[in-house]
Design a protein around this motif. Structure first.
Motif, short mmCIF file in Angstrom:
data_model
loop_
_atom_site.label_atom_id
_atom_site.label_comp_id
_atom_site.label_asym_id
_atom_site.label_seq_id
_atom_site.Cartn_x
_atom_site.Cartn_y
_atom_site.Cartn_z
N LYS A 3 -1.05 -0.63 2.42
CA LYS A 3 0.40 -0.79 2.49
C LYS A 3 1.04 0.50 3.01
O LYS A 3 0.69 1.60 2.58
CB LYS A 3 0.96 -1.08 1.09
CG LYS A 3 2.47 -1.20 1.01
CD LYS A 3 2.98 -2.43 1.70
CE LYS A 3 4.47 -2.62 1.47
NZ LYS A 3 4.98 -3.86 2.10
N ARG A 74 3.77 -0.43 -8.17
CA ARG A 74 3.94 -1.84 -7.80
C ARG A 74 3.06 -2.21 -6.62
O ARG A 74 2.40 -3.24 -6.61
CB ARG A 74 5.41 -2.10 -7.47
CG ARG A 74 5.74 -3.56 -7.15
CD ARG A 74 7.14 -3.68 -6.63
NE ARG A 74 7.26 -3.17 -5.28
CZ ARG A 74 8.37 -2.64 -4.76
NH1 ARG A 74 9.46 -2.51 -5.51
NH2 ARG A 74 8.39 -2.20 -3.51
N GLU A 75 3.06 -1.34 -5.59
CA GLU A 75 2.32 -1.67 -4.37
C GLU A 75 0.81 -1.55 -4.56
O GLU A 75 0.04 -2.31 -3.95
CB GLU A 75 2.78 -0.79 -3.21
CG GLU A 75 4.26 -0.95 -2.83
CD GLU A 75 4.62 -2.33 -2.32
OE1 GLU A 75 3.74 -3.20 -2.20
OE2 GLU A 75 5.81 -2.56 -2.03
N THR A 76 0.35 -0.63 -5.39
CA THR A 76 -1.10 -0.49 -5.59
C THR A 76 -1.67 -1.64 -6.42
O THR A 76 -2.88 -1.83 -6.45
CB THR A 76 -1.46 0.86 -6.25
OG1 THR A 76 -0.67 1.04 -7.43
CG2 THR A 76 -1.24 2.01 -5.29
N GLU A 77 -0.82 -2.39 -7.08
CA GLU A 77 -1.29 -3.59 -7.77
C GLU A 77 -1.65 -4.69 -6.79
O GLU A 77 -2.44 -5.58 -7.10
CB GLU A 77 -0.21 -4.09 -8.74
CG GLU A 77 -0.02 -3.21 -9.96
CD GLU A 77 1.09 -3.71 -10.87
OE1 GLU A 77 1.70 -4.76 -10.52
OE2 GLU A 77 1.34 -3.08 -11.91
N ARG A 78 -1.05 -4.63 -5.59
CA ARG A 78 -1.24 -5.69 -4.60
C ARG A 78 -2.07 -5.25 -3.40
O ARG A 78 -2.54 -6.09 -2.63
CB ARG A 78 0.13 -6.18 -4.11
CG ARG A 78 0.97 -6.80 -5.21
CD ARG A 78 2.27 -7.37 -4.68
NE ARG A 78 3.19 -6.31 -4.27
CZ ARG A 78 4.40 -6.56 -3.74
NH1 ARG A 78 4.79 -7.81 -3.53
NH2 ARG A 78 5.20 -5.57 -3.42
N TYR A 79 -2.23 -3.95 -3.23
CA TYR A 79 -2.95 -3.42 -2.06
C TYR A 79 -4.05 -2.46 -2.51
O TYR A 79 -3.98 -1.89 -3.60
CB TYR A 79 -1.98 -2.69 -1.11
CG TYR A 79 -0.98 -3.61 -0.45
CD1 TYR A 79 -1.24 -4.16 0.81
CD2 TYR A 79 0.22 -3.94 -1.09
CE1 TYR A 79 -0.32 -5.01 1.42
CE2 TYR A 79 1.14 -4.79 -0.48
CZ TYR A 79 0.86 -5.32 0.76
OH TYR A 79 1.75 -6.17 1.37
#
Length: 279
Positions: A3, A74-79
């Motif tokens: 991301k 938040r982003e490291t949970e998805r990427y």
């Protein structure tokens, strides 16, 4: 998947940010004692109207550590990883704040662009395209490291009252420039802004001279794309410069965008700049 995140100072057009799923953290804008978020609940027209009415110049606030950390988590949970690209640390403490936040979140990599506006945005776009192409974190970081010293960012100011009110030039300098109809050309050199030339005359005439001089006889420009960024309110100024770039004929892509509130706070209306990559 990787991301790409960045700050609102990158000034990329909204459609590119959406197309490449780039997350943008807004800087703070303080107007008349109230805190706003760049591009969220304040626009450059709001700042211009405030200053034209006699109000004090708006000021800017860096993104704080907590806000960076919240987005990174938040982003490291998805990427698999996050690469965040900041406005140059010579212009803001955003980079230092992002680095502190990244220490608390695994797989977050923070890059100092050493630049501002679309000089910063050029790196963000390149990183997003590389991520989409399946490049690794190491490959993207190496790409950015190679690009940063080759970015050429410059712009011409119509007026100096915004810089004067913001404490970036003296009242005497601003008055003298206005009386003589001088328009400074500012370049980003080694992560800092430097005045490299002063043009004289109407902005329409000056911008034509500026653009042609930036490009004339240059064989060291990567002509894949060029970025045109402005805060122009005077009709026809941006269009006249784009016409010169199209007439030049060398550039595969011309990306045009408007500077956001953070940049506008310091340069004011009718500022225009070019950004490109040297070979």
């Amino acid at each position: 998947m990787i991301k790409i995140t960045t700050d609102s100072t990158c000034d990329l057009p909204e459609e590119l940010l959406e197309q490449h799923h780039i997350t943008v953290l807004p800087l703070g804008i303080v107007k008349a004692g109230k805190l706003y978020q760049d591009g969220i609940n304040i626009r450059t027209a709001d700042i211009a109207a405030h200053v034209d009415a006699g109000g004090e110049i708006t000021t800017t606030n860096a993104v704080n550590v907590a806000d960076y950390e919240a987005v990174f988590r938040r982003e490291t949970e998805r990427y698999d990883a996050v690469i965040h690209i900041n406005i140059g640390m010579g212009f803001s403490c955003c980079h230092q704040n992002a680095k502190l936040a990244a220490e608390e979140v695994p797989e977050v990599y923070v890059v100092d662009s050493g630049n501002l506006t679309m000089g910063h945005g050029m790196l963000v776009l390149a990183a997003a395209e590389a991520a989409e192409a399946g490049k690794s974190v190491g490959e993207i970081l190496a790409l950015l490291e190679d690009m940063i010293p080759r970015i050429e960012t410059s712009f011409v100011l119509d007026r100096l009252d915004y810089m004067k009110k913001g404490g970036r030039c003296s009242a005497v300098t601003a008055l003298g420039a206005n009386l003589l109809k001088l328009h400074p050309c500012v370049e980003v050199i080694d992560g800092k802004m430097s005045v490299t030339k002063k043009y004289r005359g109407s902005m329409e005439k000056v911008l034509g001279e500026y653009v042609r001089e930036r490009l004339a006889g240059r064989t060291d420009i990567d002509t894949g794309r060029i970025f045109l960024v402005d805060t122009c309110r005077t009709p026809g100024l941006t269009e006249s410069v784009r016409a010169i770039l199209e007439e030049d004929g060398r550039f595969g892509q011309i990306i045009c965008g408007k500077a956001g509130c953070t940049i506008f706070c310091h340069c004011g209306p009718d500022t225009l700049g070019l950004v490109f990559l040297r070979k």
